[in-house]
Design a protein around this motif. Structure first.
Motif, PDB file in Angstrom:
ATOM      1  N   PRO A  33      76.588-154.544   7.630  1.00 53.49           N
ATOM      2  CA  PRO A  33      75.237-153.963   7.638  1.00 53.49           C
ATOM      3  C   PRO A  33      74.514-154.179   8.965  1.00 53.49           C
ATOM      4  O   PRO A  33      73.823-153.274   9.447  1.00 53.49           O
ATOM      5  N   ALA A  34      74.678-155.358   9.575  1.00 47.55           N
ATOM      6  CA  ALA A  34      74.010-155.635  10.848  1.00 47.55           C
ATOM      7  C   ALA A  34      74.551-154.743  11.959  1.00 47.55           C
ATOM      8  O   ALA A  34      73.795-154.297  12.832  1.00 47.55           O
ATOM      9  N   GLN A  35      75.850-154.481  11.954  1.00 49.81           N
ATOM     10  CA  GLN A  35      76.434-153.604  12.971  1.00 49.81           C
ATOM     11  C   GLN A  35      75.933-152.170  12.814  1.00 49.81           C
ATOM     12  O   GLN A  35      75.641-151.490  13.809  1.00 49.81           O
ATOM     13  N   LEU A  36      75.817-151.707  11.575  1.00 46.77           N
ATOM     14  CA  LEU A  36      75.281-150.371  11.345  1.00 46.77           C
ATOM     15  C   LEU A  36      73.823-150.295  11.783  1.00 46.77           C
ATOM     16  O   LEU A  36      73.390-149.310  12.399  1.00 46.77           O
ATOM     17  N   LEU A  37      73.052-151.336  11.484  1.00 48.70           N
ATOM     18  CA  LEU A  37      71.650-151.376  11.909  1.00 48.70           C
ATOM     19  C   LEU A  37      71.541-151.329  13.428  1.00 48.70           C
ATOM     20  O   LEU A  37      70.697-150.606  13.982  1.00 48.70           O
ATOM     21  N   GLY A  74      70.689-145.223  18.344  1.00 47.45           N
ATOM     22  CA  GLY A  74      70.568-143.778  18.216  1.00 47.45           C
ATOM     23  C   GLY A  74      71.440-143.088  17.197  1.00 47.45           C
ATOM     24  O   GLY A  74      71.393-141.853  17.084  1.00 47.45           O
ATOM     25  N   LEU A  75      72.246-143.827  16.405  1.00 47.86           N
ATOM     26  CA  LEU A  75      73.108-143.162  15.429  1.00 47.86           C
ATOM     27  C   LEU A  75      72.266-142.504  14.342  1.00 47.86           C
ATOM     28  O   LEU A  75      71.444-143.150  13.692  1.00 47.86           O
ATOM     29  N   ASN A  76      72.463-141.226  14.140  1.00 45.12           N
ATOM     30  CA  ASN A  76      71.730-140.434  13.161  1.00 45.12           C
ATOM     31  C   ASN A  76      72.760-139.672  12.328  1.00 45.12           C
ATOM     32  O   ASN A  76      73.394-138.737  12.816  1.00 45.12           O
ATOM     33  N   TRP A  77      72.951-140.091  11.066  1.00 47.47           N
ATOM     34  CA  TRP A  77      74.045-139.530  10.270  1.00 47.47           C
ATOM     35  C   TRP A  77      73.602-139.404   8.814  1.00 47.47           C
ATOM     36  O   TRP A  77      73.274-140.389   8.160  1.00 47.47           O
ATOM     37  N   CYS A  78      73.637-138.177   8.315  1.00 49.19           N
ATOM     38  CA  CYS A  78      73.100-137.909   6.985  1.00 49.19           C
ATOM     39  C   CYS A  78      74.180-137.890   5.906  1.00 49.19           C
ATOM     40  O   CYS A  78      74.133-137.095   4.973  1.00 49.19           O
ATOM     41  N   LYS A  79      75.174-138.749   6.042  1.00 45.67           N
ATOM     42  CA  LYS A  79      76.190-138.917   5.005  1.00 45.67           C
ATOM     43  C   LYS A  79      76.340-140.402   4.745  1.00 45.67           C
ATOM     44  O   LYS A  79      76.435-141.198   5.686  1.00 45.67           O
ATOM     45  N   ILE A  88      69.261-142.963   9.751  1.00 49.01           N
ATOM     46  CA  ILE A  88      68.485-141.765  10.073  1.00 49.01           C
ATOM     47  C   ILE A  88      67.472-142.098  11.172  1.00 49.01           C
ATOM     48  O   ILE A  88      66.605-142.962  10.997  1.00 49.01           O
ATOM     49  N   THR A  89      67.590-141.424  12.297  1.00 50.08           N
ATOM     50  CA  THR A  89      66.600-141.548  13.363  1.00 50.08           C
ATOM     51  C   THR A  89      65.616-140.384  13.351  1.00 50.08           C
ATOM     52  O   THR A  89      64.514-140.490  13.904  1.00 50.08           O
ATOM     53  N   LYS A  90      66.032-139.257  12.742  1.00 48.57           N
ATOM     54  CA  LYS A  90      65.178-138.072  12.677  1.00 48.57           C
ATOM     55  C   LYS A  90      65.056-137.638  11.210  1.00 48.57           C
ATOM     56  O   LYS A  90      65.887-136.857  10.713  1.00 48.57           O
ATOM     57  N   PRO A  91      64.040-138.145  10.490  1.00 51.31           N
ATOM     58  CA  PRO A  91      63.896-137.804   9.068  1.00 51.31           C
ATOM     59  C   PRO A  91      63.779-136.294   8.855  1.00 51.31           C
ATOM     60  O   PRO A  91      63.158-135.577   9.636  1.00 51.31           O
ATOM     61  N   ARG A  92      64.413-135.821   7.781  1.00 47.14           N
ATOM     62  CA  ARG A  92      64.364-134.412   7.424  1.00 47.14           C
ATOM     63  C   ARG A  92      64.600-134.283   5.923  1.00 47.14           C
ATOM     64  O   ARG A  92      65.035-135.231   5.266  1.00 47.14           O
ATOM     65  N   ASP A  93      64.297-133.102   5.380  1.00 45.92           N
ATOM     66  CA  ASP A  93      64.313-132.911   3.931  1.00 45.92           C
ATOM     67  C   ASP A  93      65.642-133.275   3.300  1.00 45.92           C
ATOM     68  O   ASP A  93      65.704-133.943   2.257  1.00 45.92           O
ATOM     69  N   GLU A  94      66.746-132.857   3.903  1.00 45.92           N
ATOM     70  CA  GLU A  94      68.057-133.075   3.285  1.00 45.92           C
ATOM     71  C   GLU A  94      68.556-134.503   3.442  1.00 45.92           C
ATOM     72  O   GLU A  94      69.629-134.847   2.950  1.00 45.92           O
ATOM     73  N   CYS A  95      67.778-135.343   4.115  1.00 49.15           N
ATOM     74  CA  CYS A  95      68.197-136.739   4.346  1.00 49.15           C
ATOM     75  C   CYS A  95      67.140-137.725   3.861  1.00 49.15           C
ATOM     76  O   CYS A  95      66.797-138.685   4.554  1.00 49.15           O
ATOM     77  N   GLY A  96      66.616-137.491   2.678  1.00 45.77           N
ATOM     78  CA  GLY A  96      65.636-138.395   2.097  1.00 45.77           C
ATOM     79  C   GLY A  96      64.210-137.936   2.228  1.00 45.77           C
ATOM     80  O   GLY A  96      63.303-138.560   1.675  1.00 45.77           O
ATOM     81  N   PRO A 151      61.989-143.388   9.886  1.00 40.71           N
ATOM     82  CA  PRO A 151      63.380-143.578  10.315  1.00 40.71           C
ATOM     83  C   PRO A 151      63.890-144.950   9.883  1.00 40.71           C
ATOM     84  O   PRO A 151      63.105-145.905   9.740  1.00 40.71           O
ATOM     85  N   GLY A 152      65.178-145.046   9.671  1.00 37.21           N
ATOM     86  CA  GLY A 152      65.747-146.326   9.262  1.00 37.21           C
ATOM     87  C   GLY A 152      67.140-146.145   8.686  1.00 37.21           C
ATOM     88  O   GLY A 152      67.696-145.052   8.678  1.00 37.21           O
ATOM     89  N   VAL A 153      67.691-147.246   8.190  1.00 34.44           N
ATOM     90  CA  VAL A 153      68.989-147.213   7.529  1.00 34.44           C
ATOM     91  C   VAL A 153      68.734-147.165   6.030  1.00 34.44           C
ATOM     92  O   VAL A 153      68.203-148.114   5.448  1.00 34.44           O
ATOM     93  N   ARG A 154      69.052-146.042   5.413  1.00 31.67           N
ATOM     94  CA  ARG A 154      68.831-145.860   3.976  1.00 31.67           C
ATOM     95  C   ARG A 154      69.885-146.646   3.182  1.00 31.67           C
ATOM     96  O   ARG A 154      71.050-146.692   3.562  1.00 31.67           O
TER      97      ARG A 154
END
Length: 352
Positions: A191-195, A201-206, A219-227, A233-236
């Motif tokens: 989890p710390a490495q992902l954070l 700058g990692l932004n990944w909606c999967k 998520i660095t750029k919040p959008r409808d399909e990603c929460g 922004p943050g790690v969901r």
């Protein structure tokens, strides 16, 4: 106080050895100790609770102590560093020290020392970092009257990348996610490495598995399909709402390359089988996904042509974005898992 005395006795046994000087610890005169330090409080603190370091390098785990109010001189103390194995397991000794005497243990022998740059500096210096060194460390300071401690987490600096099964999105259980990462010259990310990768700058909606058995996505750029756009922004983190859904993607981590990744320029594009053979003919192997990410991250590999990789995917690394090479951000572009008869170039890997 009784616990502190027992701990001192234990440390005394641990630190004794043929190569150590005899220790005449100050608690032999308890009345003198109480007169000098009565009313003071021992404080132990880690200015940096999580440290990121590079595999094979040296790093410093910070720990310092002081007294409030400050006495005229610091008492002699015992300093003990341990590696924390878990709630029900006994911690592993790394080193114990007092004054100029010290002892290191096990795989840390010859690789650790105290920094001692200033009064109260109990920072641990570890050289020749290994993947097995990742984890939590406990710094404990004991002065005979009381003790204090703090925990510092060590993580290896590298690159985290999302990975999915060739059959498509959300096809990996937790064990399958571990195996998928290992098959591509990587390990499952913590989890710390992902954070940390999200901060970079990692932004990944999967959503993907990480080592603690949770499922997350950055998520660095919040959008409808990603929460939703309204979330920060943050790690969901997926919670019990999804407890019956046990297949996701994975987030893998690699911190070393161990060779060279290069694009093999063929006379013409190749099928997957032809690409594998071409690398072998060149004295190399077809590169794994983790090796391509490591070459992109650590060596600045930049090539705007898709190439086959070991898992049957096609990707290409971009460190200097330009026209016709995908999005404006650097990254490893992913073209999916085309049929093996499709024709592309290939990325090869030669070990050093």
């Amino acid at each position: 106080m009784f616990c502190s005395v027992l701990l001192l006795a234990t440390l005394s046994r641990c630190i004794s050895g043929d190569h150590l000087n005899p220790n005449n610890f100050f608690y032999k005169d308890r009345e003198e100790y109480n007169d000098q330090f009565n009313g003071t409080k021992l404080r132990v603190f880690a200015p940096q609770p999580t440290v990121f370091a590079i595999n094979g390098s040296a790093t410093i785990l910070p720990c310092k102590f002081w007294y409030e109010p400050e006495p005229s001189s610091l008492p002699e103390v015992w300093i003990r560093w341990t590696y924390v194995l878990g709630r029900w397991a006994e911690d592993t000794d790394v080193m114990v020290a007092t004054g100029s005497s010290f002892r290191d243990f096990g795989s840390y022998s010859g690789r650790v020392k105290l920094r001692q740059d200033f009064p109260g500096d109990a920072a641990l210096v570890i050289s020749g970092l290994q993947p097995s060194d990742i984890g939590r460390y406990h710094c404990e300071v004991v002065d005979g009257q009381e003790d204090g401690s703090v925990t510092v987490k060590l993580e290896l600096h590298g690159v985290v990348f999302p990975y999915q099964h060739p059959a498509g999105r959300y096809k990996l259980g937790f064990v399958g996610a571990q195996q998928a990462c290992e098959s591509q010259a990587a390990v499952l990310a913590t989890p710390a490495q992902l954070l940390q990768e999200w901060k970079e700058g990692l932004n990944w909606c999967k959503a993907g598995w990480v080592t603690d058995g949770t499922v997350r996505y950055p998520i660095t750029k919040p959008r409808d399909e990603c929460g939703g756009e309204c979330l920060d922004p943050g790690v969901r983190l997926y919670r019990k709402l999804y407890e019956n859904r046990d297949e996701f993607d994975s987030f893998c981590f690699t911190d070393t390359l161990g060779g060279t990744v290069y694009y093999l320029t063929p006379a013409s594009d190749m099928t997957l089988a032809e690409a594998q053979q071409a690398c072998q003919n060149d004295g190399a192997q077809i590169a794994k996904v983790g090796q391509l990410y490591a070459a992109w991250k650590f060596n600045g590999l930049n090539y705007c042509n898709g190439g086959w990789l070991d898992d049957g995917s096609v990707r290409y690394p971009i460190t200097k974005p330009h026209d016709n090479c995908g999005p404006p951000e650097p990254g490893v572009r992913y073209l999916g898992f085309p049929p093996p008869q499709a024709k592309y170039g290939v990325f090869c890997f030669k070990a050093t």
